[in-house]
Scaffold this motif. Sequence first.
Motif, PDB file in Angstrom:
ATOM      1  N   LEU A  57     -62.008 -39.014  27.884  1.00  0.00           N
ATOM      2  CA  LEU A  57     -61.268 -38.121  28.793  1.00  0.00           C
ATOM      3  C   LEU A  57     -62.139 -36.943  29.219  1.00  0.00           C
ATOM      4  N   GLY A  58     -61.857 -36.406  30.408  1.00  0.00           N
ATOM      5  CA  GLY A  58     -62.552 -35.193  30.837  1.00  0.00           C
ATOM      6  C   GLY A  58     -62.182 -34.001  29.973  1.00  0.00           C
ATOM      7  N   GLY A  59     -60.956 -33.991  29.474  1.00  0.00           N
ATOM      8  CA  GLY A  59     -60.485 -32.901  28.617  1.00  0.00           C
ATOM      9  C   GLY A  59     -58.999 -33.035  28.371  1.00  0.00           C
ATOM     10  N   ILE A  60     -58.515 -32.253  27.409  1.00  0.00           N
ATOM     11  CA  ILE A  60     -57.082 -32.280  27.074  1.00  0.00           C
ATOM     12  C   ILE A  60     -56.539 -30.858  27.108  1.00  0.00           C
ATOM     13  N   LEU A  61     -55.439 -30.683  27.812  1.00  0.00           N
ATOM     14  CA  LEU A  61     -54.696 -29.425  27.764  1.00  0.00           C
ATOM     15  C   LEU A  61     -53.562 -29.654  26.776  1.00  0.00           C
ATOM     16  N   THR A  62     -53.485 -28.832  25.739  1.00  0.00           N
ATOM     17  CA  THR A  62     -52.453 -29.061  24.729  1.00  0.00           C
ATOM     18  C   THR A  62     -51.084 -28.656  25.258  1.00  0.00           C
ATOM     19  N   LYS A  63     -50.049 -29.086  24.566  1.00  0.00           N
ATOM     20  CA  LYS A  63     -48.692 -28.576  24.818  1.00  0.00           C
ATOM     21  C   LYS A  63     -48.722 -27.050  24.674  1.00  0.00           C
ATOM     22  N   GLY A  64     -47.949 -26.336  25.477  1.00  0.00           N
ATOM     23  CA  GLY A  64     -47.933 -24.878  25.425  1.00  0.00           C
ATOM     24  C   GLY A  64     -47.593 -24.349  24.039  1.00  0.00           C
ATOM     25  N   LEU A  65     -48.353 -23.356  23.610  1.00  0.00           N
ATOM     26  CA  LEU A  65     -48.147 -22.779  22.268  1.00  0.00           C
ATOM     27  C   LEU A  65     -47.639 -21.356  22.360  1.00  0.00           C
TER      28      LEU A  65
END
Length: 316
Positions: free
Chosen positions: A41-49
């Motif tokens: 993957l190019g990158g992962i944005l996590t679920k909002g914290l």
Amino acid sequence: MTAPSLETKLCGITLRNPVLAASGTFGYGIEFAELVDLNRLGGILTKGLSREPIAGNPAPRLWTTASGMMNSVGLQNVGVEAFIREKLPQLSRYKVPIFVNVFGYRPEDYVEVVRQLEDAEGVCAYELNVSCPNTDHGGIFFSNDPALLSDLLERVRPVATRPLFVKLSPNVSRIEPLAKAAEVAGADALSLVNTFVSLAIDVNTRMPRIGAGFGGLSGPAIKPIALRLVYEASQAVAIPIIGLGGIANGTDAAEFLIAGATAVQVGTASFIDPRAPLRVAQQLGRFLQRQNVARVSDLVGTLRFPHKQPQCKMKP
Ligand SMILES: Cc1cc2nc3c(=O)[nH]c(=O)nc-3n(C[C@H](O)[C@H](O)[C@H](O)COP(=O)(O)O)c2cc1C
């Protein structure tokens, strides 16, 4: 022609391709490890914290529309502490850039979440979700008021040593003042767009389809509006833009890059196909090959208008 290069740079971070998994649609990343090769993957944005864990909104939380999806999950998450302790160590085993999405209801909340993340290893950058009501200011959304947005960023900026992405809301009449305010206050990049506030009604019960009432609309229905906003923001600021909203294939991604985005995110499409971000990247590669474009960055901001640039003018 040799295979085109999908590698790109975003705020000094090298991405193997410009297609990232969008926040809230890819869990904390690790849940997808058995279904998707995360390293590709190019990158992962996590679920909002958030500062404290949040249980989220009452069901139903999702509703499918003619060409999109509505959700009101209510920003359910484990809280920053549990993320750092339980999720991040597992995620850090993969060679994929991790971007942590952060939200709050007062500037102090954002500051505290970022402060805790600063001590953690394995985070490349922060994405601030500013589509939240500011409880100190009668619930006005940070994303709707340039002064509130500036104030928020001026407080978070000194705490963050990593790049700060600001994820703007599309629920505004003009995006330029918000984009500029974020840039001036120290944002390193803008993510555009979050979901559109929307309503679906069950005519039999005459009640909303979504438990919390309104929901955020995402998916193919929002793509043309998101593209327009990405283009307008890219004309207003010099910092990179990460485009999203309804991207489901490589051509969709190419449209966002041409409109001015340096990278893109795939959200709702991952609900239909968890491998959607990878597939979009592969399709984008094939598109570049067909177009004889050597590097994906050569596509960015290449939109051509046949005539004078269109402007929305009110008739007298
Ligand atoms: C179920 C769901 C949860 C989401 N949660 C978040 C979140 O926690 N933080 C955030 O910034 N955006 C969140 N979003 C918004 C997406 O990241 C994205 O901005 C939006 O869905 C538009 O992209 P898409 O049409 O590709 O889905 C969520 C979207 C969905 C559908």
